[in-house]
Design a protein around this motif. Sequence first.
Motif, short mmCIF file in Angstrom:
data_model
loop_
_atom_site.label_atom_id
_atom_site.label_comp_id
_atom_site.label_asym_id
_atom_site.label_seq_id
_atom_site.Cartn_x
_atom_site.Cartn_y
_atom_site.Cartn_z
N PRO A 62 0.90 -1.15 0.13
CA PRO A 62 -0.15 -0.04 -0.07
C PRO A 62 0.76 1.37 -0.01
CG PRO A 62 -0.74 -1.58 1.63
CD PRO A 62 0.50 -2.12 1.05
N SER A 63 2.10 1.12 0.56
CA SER A 63 2.85 2.35 0.50
C SER A 63 4.43 1.95 0.65
CB SER A 63 2.66 3.16 1.76
OG SER A 63 3.90 4.19 1.68
N PHE A 116 -2.21 3.12 -8.43
CA PHE A 116 -1.35 3.71 -7.33
C PHE A 116 -0.94 5.08 -7.85
CE2 PHE A 116 1.87 1.76 -10.28
CZ PHE A 116 2.83 2.89 -10.49
N THR A 117 -0.75 6.04 -6.86
CA THR A 117 -0.60 7.28 -7.10
C THR A 117 1.03 7.41 -6.29
OG1 THR A 117 -0.97 9.50 -6.85
CG2 THR A 117 -1.49 8.44 -5.16
N THR A 118 1.40 8.71 -6.48
CA THR A 118 2.87 8.87 -5.90
C THR A 118 2.73 10.11 -4.98
OG1 THR A 118 3.54 10.19 -7.76
CG2 THR A 118 4.33 7.96 -7.92
N VAL A 134 1.86 4.90 -3.42
CA VAL A 134 0.67 4.47 -2.46
C VAL A 134 -0.42 4.05 -3.32
CG1 VAL A 134 1.45 5.82 -0.41
CG2 VAL A 134 0.04 6.82 -2.32
N TRP A 135 -1.26 3.01 -2.88
CA TRP A 135 -2.22 2.79 -3.40
C TRP A 135 -3.03 3.94 -3.81
CZ3 TRP A 135 -4.53 -1.94 -0.41
CH2 TRP A 135 -3.47 -3.33 -0.68
N ASP A 136 -4.19 3.85 -4.75
CA ASP A 136 -4.98 4.79 -5.03
C ASP A 136 -6.26 4.30 -5.31
OD1 ASP A 136 -6.11 7.44 -5.41
OD2 ASP A 136 -4.85 7.87 -7.09
N MET A 139 -2.04 11.58 -16.06
CA MET A 139 -1.09 10.33 -16.30
C MET A 139 0.06 10.60 -15.34
SD MET A 139 -0.68 10.19 -20.49
CE MET A 139 -0.88 11.94 -20.95
N LYS A 140 0.13 9.20 -14.73
CA LYS A 140 0.82 9.63 -13.38
C LYS A 140 2.14 8.80 -13.62
CE LYS A 140 0.79 11.15 -9.35
NZ LYS A 140 -0.01 12.16 -8.83
#
Lengths: 154, 358, 265
Positions: free
Chosen positions: B81-82, B268-270, B286-288, C227-228
């Motif tokens: 998750p992270s 996921f995102t950052t 991290v999970w999004d 867009m990531k």
Amino acid sequence: MKDIADELSEHAFFESLNPGTIELIAGCGVNAVYKPEEMLAREGSSADELFVIRKGRVALLMHSTERGSLQVETLDAGDVLGWSFLVPPYRWPVEARAVQTVHVIRLDGKCLRDKCNADAELGYELMRHFAALIARRLDATRIQLLDLYGQLEQ
Amino acid sequence: MIHWTAEQLDAFVQHLHAESYEVIGPVIRDGAVTYDAMEELPVGYGDEQEAGRYRLTRRGDLSRFGYNLGPSTWKQFLSPPSETLFHVREDLIHPVVPEATKRAFIGVRACEMAAIEVQDRVFLQGDYREHRYEQRRQQLFIVAVNCSQAAATCFCTANNDGPAVRSGADLVLTEVNPAQPWYLVEAKSDLAKALVSKVGGSPATDEQLDQAHAAVEAAAGQISRQLPRAGLREALFEALEHSHWDAVANRCLSCGNCTQVCPTCFCFTTREEADLMNDEVSHRRVWDSCFTEMHSYTTGGPIHRKTRSRYRQWLTHKLASWEDQFGVSGCTGCGRCISWCPVGIDLTEEVQILRKTK
Amino acid sequence: MCDINRRQQDTEDVFTLDIAPPPGYPGFAPGQFNMLYVPGVGEAAISISGDPQDSYRLLHTIRAVGDVTAQLRNKDGRSHVGVRGPFGKPWPIEAARGRDLVIVAGGIGIAPLRPVLYTVLSDRAAYGNVHLLYGARTPRDILYQDELMQWHRQGEISTTITVDAAKPSWKGDVGVVTRYIGRVRVDPENTVAMICGPEIMMRYTAGELLLKGIPMRQIHVSMERHMKCAAALCGHCQFGPYFVCRDGPVFRYSDVAPLMSTAEF
């Protein structure tokens, strides 16, 4: 030398009308030339003409106290200007001013209206043409209204 | 095929510890069966599930796998998750190397094994491979379990993802006779064969094979929810403007629970974290969830502004466009999104309505 | 981390960063994008707006609208940024060779299309009529104006620049860009069209191009989604069956038209 009917039949707005109709309309028209900056129509004034633009550019302007004068649209060869002659109260909603030297055929609004009233078929044909034109301009205006390239509010 | 007693199974778990595996499996915590590092298998636990409901139960028997599924998924170990990907100091990037531990998963169910294989497609089969996932996957030993009971929320049979494990596991167990359980053991990989041989066991008899088979059949028979897949992709894309999306949106809290408990959801995102002096920056993944406002954010704001659009995005991706992207459905029928939805939204029901009416 | 060669303010809210390519950068094709990284703030997908044949500089024309772009705006010749790329499917330049080309840009959408213009100009004879229609908000918001008008005057690329509104001193066109498509002279069957701008502008533009007789599969649009990761792994730019970062940003209009007309999809 070309007469008004020839010139109208070569114009993008009229090219699909039949020759008889064009002949009828041509009777209401004269050629006119406007110099740069010259006004074709003043906002609020009586809308007595339809301008068929053959050459040059016309700007449509609106005046606001807060933001000054703004060009909201320009029209070029192939465009027509002045459908206000068709609908009451026959008043110009904007100012029209030549940007460059402009060559037009100026059709007399009252003359056109009388012919349309006398000949329902002609009236319908012309109305259809204007309806199509107004619909396209309305579409364009809606997009303009969105201010697509401006900063979006979140 | 080998026959193990419960004691032999417990001994096998201890053997994995002895072989320096980090053993991850069922752990009773917070009133649920969760997955985490464990010493020994818990005994005699079950669960009751319905839409919006999960209860841990005591079965009063000696089963090791008498529970169905809890809120944990194995993805939390394969793509945590992270996690920090790199640090930046003085404009230089210092990558963080992922841990290199040998891991064993104990108790992976058929729907979960299928979900791991779905994520393999997501992370390993495109133009870009996810190297951390790949490394963790290569270091993984999987002990899977054929289900011999089903929860009310289960529907793995809808896509032939269970209740028997199809592929991908090193070792497959079937638990028979929970009162005094024994196990049918199928070693699928060479590593599994070597590890199993350390524990012993006896060759399974034909009768035992039949009993194990019957136990899995019984689980299949308990499954009542359905999610027919034929024509589903086309039906959902035709239903993009269905009024039922609004009906779901009226109940949906847009909380994202379904995406967190889903074993295939992978978004996921950052995040950037700087110390106060901004001397060192940590770049974390991290999970999004597609139920968050920022998930679809563009310069013009979020694309999926309303809950309706977010639920539609989730469901059409999971059940329809997933097939375009990865060649399989994104749903393996585990039913977690049904149990763990706080308002009990049940995708099997929603899909039925979306398919039937306009 | 890469050096910034130069920062240029193009308009009030748009600027161009000239960045030295990272070691081993493979070059880019028109329409592709880079991920620019500001430590402590994050990454943003930015299309590349320079000449693909110039291997010394990567130009990014950027409008400061988000956290990352706001920080990029403060960068200058002494700063560094992270660069990953290039990513995405480019414009179909090869398909346009030997054909007429209509390029329609709205606002900052001109940026990912400028590399197309450089590429066309490097081998102008290989293409038929090339038209650029570019709509901006006001005359002050027009990007690359000198360059575009120079190419127009040289007869290389027939260019119409139009604005949504202007002071009376503006002598150019006023009106939305879609209005000008009817006037473009091309052989429709043998024309490739490329559109980049706000989605609604692209939809209306495509509609006008279709009316003109240009086949749907020869019309291309550049989509924007969040867009990531740029590697089809993080899920954010998911768009129906596609990941915009991998399968786009350039799509055939025929492949995305139904999705584009579904609100909030």
